[in-house]
Design an enzyme around this catalytic site. Sequence first.
Site, PDB file in Angstrom:
ATOM      1  N   GLY A  46       0.810  -1.410   0.126  1.00  0.00           N
ATOM      2  CA  GLY A  46       0.012  -0.022  -0.027  1.00  0.00           C
ATOM      3  C   GLY A  46       0.843   1.193   0.046  1.00  0.00           C
ATOM      4  O   GLY A  46       1.363   1.626  -0.978  1.00  0.00           O
ATOM      5  N   SER A  99       6.238  -4.476  -2.030  1.00  0.00           N
ATOM      6  CA  SER A  99       5.960  -3.103  -2.114  1.00  0.00           C
ATOM      7  C   SER A  99       6.193  -2.011  -0.978  1.00  0.00           C
ATOM      8  O   SER A  99       7.298  -2.036  -0.523  1.00  0.00           O
ATOM      9  CB  SER A  99       4.504  -3.119  -2.809  1.00  0.00           C
ATOM     10  OG  SER A  99       4.189  -2.046  -3.557  1.00  0.00           O
ATOM     11  N   TRP A 100       5.038  -1.450  -0.616  1.00  0.00           N
ATOM     12  CA  TRP A 100       5.234  -0.764   0.534  1.00  0.00           C
ATOM     13  C   TRP A 100       5.620  -1.382   1.670  1.00  0.00           C
ATOM     14  O   TRP A 100       6.568  -1.016   2.406  1.00  0.00           O
ATOM     15  CB  TRP A 100       3.984   0.037   0.746  1.00  0.00           C
ATOM     16  CG  TRP A 100       3.905   0.562   2.344  1.00  0.00           C
ATOM     17  CD1 TRP A 100       3.363   0.011   3.389  1.00  0.00           C
ATOM     18  CD2 TRP A 100       4.669   1.860   2.890  1.00  0.00           C
ATOM     19  NE1 TRP A 100       3.641   0.755   4.459  1.00  0.00           N
ATOM     20  CE2 TRP A 100       4.371   1.979   4.170  1.00  0.00           C
ATOM     21  CE3 TRP A 100       5.402   2.576   2.365  1.00  0.00           C
ATOM     22  CZ2 TRP A 100       5.041   2.632   5.116  1.00  0.00           C
ATOM     23  CZ3 TRP A 100       6.120   3.636   2.985  1.00  0.00           C
ATOM     24  CH2 TRP A 100       5.743   3.645   4.542  1.00  0.00           C
ATOM     25  N   ASP A 147       7.372  -4.649 -13.881  1.00  0.00           N
ATOM     26  CA  ASP A 147       6.762  -4.078 -12.856  1.00  0.00           C
ATOM     27  C   ASP A 147       6.734  -2.646 -12.901  1.00  0.00           C
ATOM     28  O   ASP A 147       7.958  -1.787 -12.883  1.00  0.00           O
ATOM     29  CB  ASP A 147       7.504  -4.537 -11.381  1.00  0.00           C
ATOM     30  CG  ASP A 147       6.821  -3.812 -10.113  1.00  0.00           C
ATOM     31  OD1 ASP A 147       6.023  -2.794 -10.365  1.00  0.00           O
ATOM     32  OD2 ASP A 147       7.247  -4.141  -9.222  1.00  0.00           O
ATOM     33  N   HIS A 173       3.785  -6.472 -10.876  1.00  0.00           N
ATOM     34  CA  HIS A 173       4.270  -6.154  -9.636  1.00  0.00           C
ATOM     35  C   HIS A 173       3.693  -6.919  -8.604  1.00  0.00           C
ATOM     36  O   HIS A 173       4.290  -7.181  -7.494  1.00  0.00           O
ATOM     37  CB  HIS A 173       3.479  -4.729  -9.508  1.00  0.00           C
ATOM     38  CG  HIS A 173       3.662  -4.113  -8.040  1.00  0.00           C
ATOM     39  ND1 HIS A 173       4.964  -3.742  -7.347  1.00  0.00           N
ATOM     40  CD2 HIS A 173       2.998  -3.813  -7.208  1.00  0.00           C
ATOM     41  CE1 HIS A 173       4.744  -3.259  -6.367  1.00  0.00           C
ATOM     42  NE2 HIS A 173       3.411  -3.318  -5.854  1.00  0.00           N
TER      43      HIS A 173
END
Length: 319
Positions: free
Chosen positions: A45, A112-113, A266, A294
């Site tokens: 996120g 990711s985050w 990605d 991704h």
Amino acid sequence: MSDDILFPATEPHRHGMLPVDDLHTIYWEECGNPDGIPVLFLHGGPGAGTSPTHRRFFHPEHYRIVLFDQRGAGKSLPLGEYRQNTTQLLISDIEQLRAMLGIDQWLVFGGSWGSTLALAYGETHPERCLGFILRGIFMCTRKEVDWFVNGMRWFYPEIHQRFAEGVPEDERGDLLQAYVKRLFCDDPAIYTEAARNWSRYEGSCLFLEPQADAIASFESDAVSLGIGRLEAHYMLNGAFMEDDALITNIARIRHLPAVIVQGRYDVICPPVSAWRLHNAWPEAAYHVIQNAGHAAMEPGIAKALVQATEDFRLRRTFS
């Protein structure tokens, strides 16, 4: 993706709500073997939350699997709350959770985050980390934020155009500020629509081949409010860190085993960030998945992540 890549579904044997301050209460759960290798799953996120599928990257007979929804995300309360929500506070929440569960050290897994938070946590508390499994690297630098808000139009022009059309034409010169204005206003009708537009934009670019179900889930209020508000909040504030701080401070964790898994195509978190991290941390294993975008649930990425958890289980290192 093929369901047989992951371990069988497992249910939590413990879960609860942990008040972390006067505003936020976070949801946590624990599954797998209570005497196994502790592992912390950090979702993306920010604001995306966890799902039952995330438990399945780890062999449930050998791992003590801990997942939680970060402030403002998933089942944590209040949903989409950006006040009292910073990287440093998320790190403090992780430490509260670790202490509550009586865990001395754990393997940290984030995509990711989640990779941003994993690195930030590790560089703050290296003594609490056994190692790192990192996927789809994002370090929330100014360049990465500009790419997400503006640069993805080079690959997804029609999707970016729809994103831009979510604000008046005369505000499209600074899309981040235009969305911030709406996402952080007091009118639920306005911020809910803005969050849905933002979240749809991301969900539409996740996979190498678009997944209609994933896009639909990103448009739901339960998901989009957390993603839209919190991603904009953290991007606007550079994750509350000095620009490129995660690279600058990498020496604090270079002695720990790590693996970096990155999709070649990605578009949300382009491979250049993973490559920069690997150059700063050459001891980390580095795997580029040639047929993936991704998402963690791309078959090639999921397979590499499961292989990583098995490598660590069997050898406490990564190949």
